[in-house]
Design an enzyme around this catalytic site. Structure first.
Site, PDB file in Angstrom:
ATOM      1  N   LYS A   1     -40.125   7.050  -1.363  1.00 48.40           N
ATOM      2  CA  LYS A   1     -41.057   8.178  -1.398  1.00 48.40           C
ATOM      3  C   LYS A   1     -41.833   8.237  -0.074  1.00 48.40           C
ATOM      4  CE  LYS A   1     -41.621   7.752  -6.435  1.00 48.40           C
ATOM      5  NZ  LYS A   1     -42.507   7.733  -7.592  1.00 48.40           N
TER       6      LYS A   1
ATOM      7  N   HIS B   1     -41.622   1.374 -13.912  1.00 46.37           N
ATOM      8  CA  HIS B   1     -41.246   2.582 -14.649  1.00 46.37           C
ATOM      9  C   HIS B   1     -40.360   2.144 -15.809  1.00 46.37           C
ATOM     10  CE1 HIS B   1     -38.918   6.246 -15.525  1.00 46.37           C
ATOM     11  NE2 HIS B   1     -40.011   6.867 -15.132  1.00 46.37           N
TER      12      HIS B   1
ATOM     13  N   GLN C   1     -49.862   5.023 -12.864  1.00 45.19           N
ATOM     14  CA  GLN C   1     -49.821   5.198 -14.313  1.00 45.19           C
ATOM     15  C   GLN C   1     -50.994   4.404 -14.890  1.00 45.19           C
ATOM     16  OE1 GLN C   1     -48.786   6.495 -16.966  1.00 45.19           O
ATOM     17  NE2 GLN C   1     -46.806   5.626 -17.545  1.00 45.19           N
TER      18      GLN C   1
ATOM     19  N   GLU D   1     -58.409  13.811 -12.742  1.00 44.03           N
ATOM     20  CA  GLU D   1     -57.223  14.548 -13.212  1.00 44.03           C
ATOM     21  C   GLU D   1     -57.586  15.414 -14.418  1.00 44.03           C
ATOM     22  OE1 GLU D   1     -53.277  12.612 -13.616  1.00 44.03           O
ATOM     23  OE2 GLU D   1     -53.334  13.367 -15.680  1.00 44.03           O
TER      24      GLU D   1
ATOM     25  N   GLY E   1     -40.784  14.031 -13.454  1.00 39.40           N
ATOM     26  CA  GLY E   1     -40.823  14.548 -14.827  1.00 39.40           C
ATOM     27  C   GLY E   1     -39.776  13.835 -15.658  1.00 39.40           C
ATOM     28  N   ASP E   2     -39.947  13.879 -16.972  1.00 40.60           N
ATOM     29  CA  ASP E   2     -38.991  13.195 -17.862  1.00 40.60           C
ATOM     30  C   ASP E   2     -37.939  14.163 -18.361  1.00 40.60           C
ATOM     31  OD1 ASP E   2     -39.978  10.557 -17.855  1.00 40.60           O
ATOM     32  OD2 ASP E   2     -41.684  11.238 -19.051  1.00 40.60           O
TER      33      ASP E   2
ATOM     34  N   ASP F   1     -39.078  -0.794  -8.343  1.00 43.46           N
ATOM     35  CA  ASP F   1     -40.218   0.130  -8.245  1.00 43.46           C
ATOM     36  C   ASP F   1     -40.774   0.198  -6.831  1.00 43.46           C
ATOM     37  OD1 ASP F   1     -40.479  -0.636 -11.403  1.00 43.46           O
ATOM     38  OD2 ASP F   1     -41.196   1.373 -10.891  1.00 43.46           O
TER      39      ASP F   1
ATOM     40  N   HIS G   1     -49.911  18.844  -9.452  1.00 40.53           N
ATOM     41  CA  HIS G   1     -48.743  18.049  -9.840  1.00 40.53           C
ATOM     42  C   HIS G   1     -47.566  19.027  -9.882  1.00 40.53           C
ATOM     43  CE1 HIS G   1     -51.053  14.737 -12.225  1.00 40.53           C
ATOM     44  NE2 HIS G   1     -51.856  15.287 -11.333  1.00 40.53           N
TER      45      HIS G   1
HETATM   46  P1  FAD Z   1     -38.966   8.871  -9.613  1.00 39.92           P
HETATM   47  O1  FAD Z   1     -39.746   8.317  -8.483  1.00 39.92           O
HETATM   48  O2  FAD Z   1     -37.894   9.836  -9.286  1.00 39.92           O
HETATM   49  O3  FAD Z   1     -38.399   7.607 -10.407  1.00 39.92           O
HETATM   50  C1  FAD Z   1     -37.924   7.648 -11.734  1.00 39.92           C
HETATM   51  C2  FAD Z   1     -37.004   6.460 -11.986  1.00 39.92           C
HETATM   52  O4  FAD Z   1     -35.840   6.637 -11.236  1.00 39.92           O
HETATM   53  C3  FAD Z   1     -37.561   5.098 -11.584  1.00 39.92           C
HETATM   54  O5  FAD Z   1     -37.066   4.122 -12.462  1.00 39.92           O
HETATM   55  C4  FAD Z   1     -36.989   4.873 -10.230  1.00 39.92           C
HETATM   56  O6  FAD Z   1     -36.923   3.483  -9.910  1.00 39.92           O
HETATM   57  C5  FAD Z   1     -35.636   5.517 -10.385  1.00 39.92           C
HETATM   58  N1  FAD Z   1     -35.170   6.037  -9.117  1.00 39.92           N
HETATM   59  C6  FAD Z   1     -35.794   6.941  -8.320  1.00 39.92           C
HETATM   60  N2  FAD Z   1     -35.037   7.214  -7.234  1.00 39.92           N
HETATM   61  C7  FAD Z   1     -33.932   6.473  -7.369  1.00 39.92           C
HETATM   62  C8  FAD Z   1     -32.762   6.316  -6.592  1.00 39.92           C
HETATM   63  N3  FAD Z   1     -32.608   6.998  -5.446  1.00 39.92           N
HETATM   64  N4  FAD Z   1     -31.792   5.478  -7.024  1.00 39.92           N
HETATM   65  C9  FAD Z   1     -31.957   4.805  -8.172  1.00 39.92           C
HETATM   66  N5  FAD Z   1     -33.034   4.905  -8.969  1.00 39.92           N
HETATM   67  C10 FAD Z   1     -33.996   5.728  -8.573  1.00 39.92           C
HETATM   68  N6  FAD Z   1     -45.001  14.062 -15.676  1.00 39.92           N
HETATM   69  C11 FAD Z   1     -45.048  15.409 -15.868  1.00 39.92           C
HETATM   70  O7  FAD Z   1     -44.157  15.981 -16.486  1.00 39.92           O
HETATM   71  N7  FAD Z   1     -46.104  16.159 -15.367  1.00 39.92           N
HETATM   72  C12 FAD Z   1     -47.112  15.607 -14.662  1.00 39.92           C
HETATM   73  O8  FAD Z   1     -48.043  16.303 -14.243  1.00 39.92           O
HETATM   74  C13 FAD Z   1     -47.091  14.178 -14.449  1.00 39.92           C
HETATM   75  N8  FAD Z   1     -48.066  13.559 -13.749  1.00 39.92           N
HETATM   76  C14 FAD Z   1     -47.997  12.200 -13.533  1.00 39.92           C
HETATM   77  C15 FAD Z   1     -49.024  11.595 -12.799  1.00 39.92           C
HETATM   78  C16 FAD Z   1     -48.986  10.217 -12.564  1.00 39.92           C
HETATM   79  C17 FAD Z   1     -50.089   9.573 -11.744  1.00 39.92           C
HETATM   80  C18 FAD Z   1     -47.933   9.434 -13.104  1.00 39.92           C
HETATM   81  C19 FAD Z   1     -47.917   7.952 -12.890  1.00 39.92           C
HETATM   82  C20 FAD Z   1     -46.920  10.032 -13.845  1.00 39.92           C
HETATM   83  C21 FAD Z   1     -46.937  11.425 -14.072  1.00 39.92           C
HETATM   84  N9  FAD Z   1     -45.935  12.055 -14.800  1.00 39.92           N
HETATM   85  C22 FAD Z   1     -45.987  13.429 -14.988  1.00 39.92           C
HETATM   86  C23 FAD Z   1     -44.853  11.292 -15.435  1.00 39.92           C
HETATM   87  C24 FAD Z   1     -43.562  11.209 -14.582  1.00 39.92           C
HETATM   88  O9  FAD Z   1     -42.985  12.478 -14.450  1.00 39.92           O
HETATM   89  C25 FAD Z   1     -42.603  10.264 -15.301  1.00 39.92           C
HETATM   90  O10 FAD Z   1     -43.123   8.966 -15.344  1.00 39.92           O
HETATM   91  C26 FAD Z   1     -41.174  10.247 -14.752  1.00 39.92           C
HETATM   92  O11 FAD Z   1     -40.339   9.529 -15.675  1.00 39.92           O
HETATM   93  C27 FAD Z   1     -41.018   9.528 -13.420  1.00 39.92           C
HETATM   94  O12 FAD Z   1     -41.532  10.231 -12.407  1.00 39.92           O
HETATM   95  P2  FAD Z   1     -41.462   9.647 -10.894  1.00 39.92           P
HETATM   96  O13 FAD Z   1     -42.059  10.690 -10.056  1.00 39.92           O
HETATM   97  O14 FAD Z   1     -42.004   8.296 -10.818  1.00 39.92           O
HETATM   98  O15 FAD Z   1     -39.868   9.594 -10.694  1.00 39.92           O
END
Ligand code: FAD
Length: 320
Positions: free
Chosen positions: A185, A169, A196, A11, A102-103, A178, A71
């Site tokens: 997904k 998460h 992570q 990465e 994303g956050d 999770d 990403h």
């Molecule tokens: P999601 O899968 O959408 O989940 C987020 C939260 O929402 C989880 O708690 C999940 O349980 C909950 N959730 C999801 N869907 C539902 C639903 N339908 N109902 C209820 N709850 C739900 N961030 C960046 O900004 N740029 C990057 O390039 C980047 N790269 C990353 C690479 C890796 C390998 C990892 C592990 C993280 C990366 N992140 C990046 C951080 C990531 O964007 C954050 O951790 C973000 O908070 C969660 O992303 P996610 O895709 O897991 O979200």
């Protein structure tokens, strides 16, 4: 997983200064020479690195034989904006994505989630597939000897990886939530998981087993970073919110030299990778911090580099 078939990937993040940008091509060349499965490039939430991420992905595409993985984030965006973003990356030739939500901004207005219209990674995965399907509804192949063409039923393959969190998460209520998120997904079309950062092998091994038992079929790559200084360890813990690996922290704190600290970080990451591979991890994904030396040393010591690559690294060191 057999060690002969274990794979690896890297990465990178878009460089933030001119000096970092000019150093990056040499790093990419060294990483690419090891024939990784892919090199992923991070993306700033809310599009903050849209052009610099794309520029870096294009560099990898044009100058190496390695597949670049983009990403993408969807937080704070409308459907139309996310649609355009995906199309722009597909048009640039990218066929491999890491779809993360994303956050949301910490300063979202009261009552506002800051999430936008595409609210989760699973929705983003679905949208990437939909945009790809709309771009390429079908392909045609001319039929030799006839003034006709055949419709190809299979579209170009798009790989979509997603984030996985061995320790949950931060907003998740339980490990089962999770795992449910990973299943969502998968249902949306994801075909790879990348974790992570974490610092205890059993966290990954038990999470991967639970995910498999629950029906997650795609491989989950553990994300590993060689932590080569106490400052970097503190930064990683701050970003990931993970538990302190006390053995590593103590070793790094008491070692006075930078060279010694680097050696501790590499040795620790090598043991960590070996334990994960022995436990069944399908490969490793290395967070490079945009530097090649430490991650290549980990791969070499773990035995994942091919003989030719190991020889060229040895020659490189002898001439350094
Ligand atoms: P999601 O899968 O959408 O989940 C987020 C939260 O929402 C989880 O708690 C999940 O349980 C909950 N959730 C999801 N869907 C539902 C639903 N339908 N109902 C209820 N709850 C739900 N961030 C960046 O900004 N740029 C990057 O390039 C980047 N790269 C990353 C690479 C890796 C390998 C990892 C592990 C993280 C990366 N992140 C990046 C951080 C990531 O964007 C954050 O951790 C973000 O908070 C969660 O992303 P996610 O895709 O897991 O979200």
């Amino acid at each position: 997983m057999s060690w002969n078939t274990a794979r690896f990937s890297f990465e990178l993040y878009p460089p933030r200064t001119a000096a970092a940008a000019s150093a990056l091509p040499a790093t990419i060349d060294r990483l690419a020479a090891t024939h990784p499965d892919f090199i992923s490039v991070t993306y700033g939430a809310n599009g903050s690195s849209r052009s610099s991420s794309l520029e870096l992905l294009r560099y990898i595409l044009d100058n190496t034989n390695v597949s670049p993985m983009a990403h993408l984030t969807c937080v704070g965006s409308s459907h139309a904006e996310t649609n355009l973003l995906i199309r722009e990356f597909l048009d640039a030739g990218i066929r491999s994505f890491l779809a993360v939500r994303g956050d949301p901004p910490a300063d979202a207005a009261p009552g506002e989630t800051g999430l936008g219209e595409v609210r989760s990674s699973a929705e983003l995965v679905q949208l990437i597939h939909r945009v790809q399907a709309e771009r390429e509804p079908y392909s045609e192949l001319s039929v030799p000897g006839l003034d006709a063409s055949a419709v190809l039923s299979s579209r170009e393959h798009v790989q979509i990886a997603v984030a996985a969190f061995p320790n949950g998460h931060p907003t998740s209520h339980s490990v089962s939530q999770d795992i449910d998120t990973l299943l969502a997904k998968q249902a949306a079309g994801a075909n790879l998981g990348i974790t992570q950062l974490f610092f205890h092998p059993e966290d990954y091994l038990s999470f991967a087993q639970k995910a498999k038992d629950a029906g997650v079929l795609f491989p989950i790559l553990p994300g590993i970073m060689p932590v080569t200084s106490p400052a970097r360890l503190r930064r990683m813990l701050e970003l990931s919110g993970e538990d302190l690996p006390s053995d590593l922290a103590i070793q790094l704190e008491i070692e006075p030299t930078e060279e010694g600290q680097r050696e501790i970080g590499i040795a620790w990451a090598t043991d960590f990778a070996r334990t994960l591979l022995d436990g069944g991890a399908p490969g490793i994904h290395l967070y490079t911090f945009n530097q090649h030396e430490a991650v290549l040393a980990v791969l070499e010591r773990t035995g994942l580099l091919s003989a030719g690559t190991t020889d060229s690294l040895t020659t490189e060191r002898e001439h350094a």
